[in-house]
Enzyme design. Structure first.
Site, PDB file in Angstrom:
ATOM      1  N   GLY A  34       0.822  -1.205   0.000  1.00  0.00           N
ATOM      2  CA  GLY A  34       0.000   0.000   0.000  1.00  0.00           C
ATOM      3  C   GLY A  34       0.856   1.256   0.000  1.00  0.00           C
ATOM      4  N   LEU A  36       0.459   3.700  -1.964  1.00  0.00           N
ATOM      5  CA  LEU A  36       0.824   3.611  -3.383  1.00  0.00           C
ATOM      6  C   LEU A  36       1.302   4.953  -3.934  1.00  0.00           C
ATOM      7  CD1 LEU A  36      -2.100   1.381  -4.717  1.00  0.00           C
ATOM      8  CD2 LEU A  36       0.101   0.684  -3.740  1.00  0.00           C
ATOM      9  N   HIS A  40       4.226   2.321  -8.055  1.00  0.00           N
ATOM     10  CA  HIS A  40       3.304   1.181  -7.979  1.00  0.00           C
ATOM     11  C   HIS A  40       2.329   1.212  -9.154  1.00  0.00           C
ATOM     12  CE1 HIS A  40       4.125   1.643  -3.502  1.00  0.00           C
ATOM     13  NE2 HIS A  40       4.437   0.373  -3.714  1.00  0.00           N
TER      14      HIS A  40
END
Ligand code: PAF
Length: 284
Positions: A34, A36, A40
């Site tokens: 996560g 992000l 990503h």
């Protein structure tokens, strides 16, 4: 684009996977913790070119953090992550709880050697790759994707995962995503938010020094001399250096004299204040 389907359990992930398979669709997995960022998102965009469906896992994996590391403060931005993933058209997010991934009585781990034991990250984070290998093998077996992608930013991690998938015959193609950088050259990382404004201003030096090292090697400098130059420049710039090393690009083994045509990689880890930055580039 619509919000991705949020899957909280392994059973829900498997049911969705099965549905895709029945529809004749392939699936690609993007494992993340996560928080992000554009790096990503570039991995998700790439996997969408390789597979019909893209699933992103978001799980801050406790087993890859040592007790003195940042597990409790690692940035968790789930709603923002979902928003970003809807904008780029990810199909599903797998976001299990710690209990779902490591239920009571969990007792099996993956032990890694080869590129996981070469005196780079492993020398400073001795339990890290065991935790990564365990969670990544679980994610691959839970999702059974045709392909999965990992960023080159964590170059040793990528090598460890490739090796593990080969050794354990896990039927998945591992893809590598290029490192995405800020305009000033700093490699994007969820941990960059820890940097103070002064540290953030200094941080791109790490990339400049990597480039300087590569330039020296191209001009014929000996590996040890290039490493020593890099370490000195980083220290002068205010970094506390864990390592800066020129290695074989595939095995990550140390190299004294490069063979003709041998691909080399320069890898670095250094601290600015309390933030530890890692980066790497091709040396030739
Ligand atoms: O690179 C990461 O974010 C993590 O190490 C990974 C691969 C998602 C495993 O937790």
């Amino acid at each position: 684009m619509g919000q991705p389907l949020v899957l909280r359990s392994v059973a829900a992930l498997r049911a969705w996977r099965q549905q895709c398979r029945r529809a004749g669709e392939t699936m690609g997995l993007v494992p993340t913790m996560g928080a992000l960022h554009v790096g990503h998102l570039s991995l998700v965009n790439r996997i969408r070119q390789e597979a019909d469906r893209a699933v992103v896992s978001i799980f801050v994996n406790p087993t890859q953090f040592a007790p003195n590391e940042d597990f409790s403060i690692y940035p968790r931005t789930f709603e923002r992550d979902l928003q970003q993933l809807s904008e780029i058209g990810a199909d599903a997010v797998f976001a299990p709880t710690v209990q779902e991934m490591y239920p009571d009585g969990f007792a099996t781990t993956v032990t890694v050697a080869g590129p996981a034991k070469v005196g780079l990250e492993d020398a400073f984070r001795p339990t890290h790759f065991g935790g990564v290998a365990t969670v990544v093998s679980k994610l691959l077996l839970q999702a059974l994707p045709e392909c999965a992608i990992f960023g080159e930013k964590d170059y040793q991690q990528l090598a460890v995962i490739r090796h593990m998938v080969r050794d354990l015959d896990i039927p998945v193609e591992i893809l590598a995503g290029l490192t995405v950088r800020e305009a000033d050259g700093l490699a994007m990382s969820s941990r960059n938010v820890y940097l103070s404004p002064e540290e953030r201003a200094l941080a791109p030096k790490i990339q400049e020094i990597l480039q300087g090292c590569a330039e020296k090697l191209r001009k014929g400098s000996a590996i040890l001399a290039a490493e020593t130059w890099g370490r000195t420049e980083l220290a002068i710039a205010g970094f506390e250096v864990d390592y800066i090393a020129v290695r074989d690009a595939a095995s990550l083994a140390p190299v004294d004299e490069p063979r003709p045509g041998q691909s080399l990689r320069i890898l670095v880890a250094a601290k600015l204040g309390r933030t530890r930055l890692i980066d790497n580039i091709a040396a030739n």
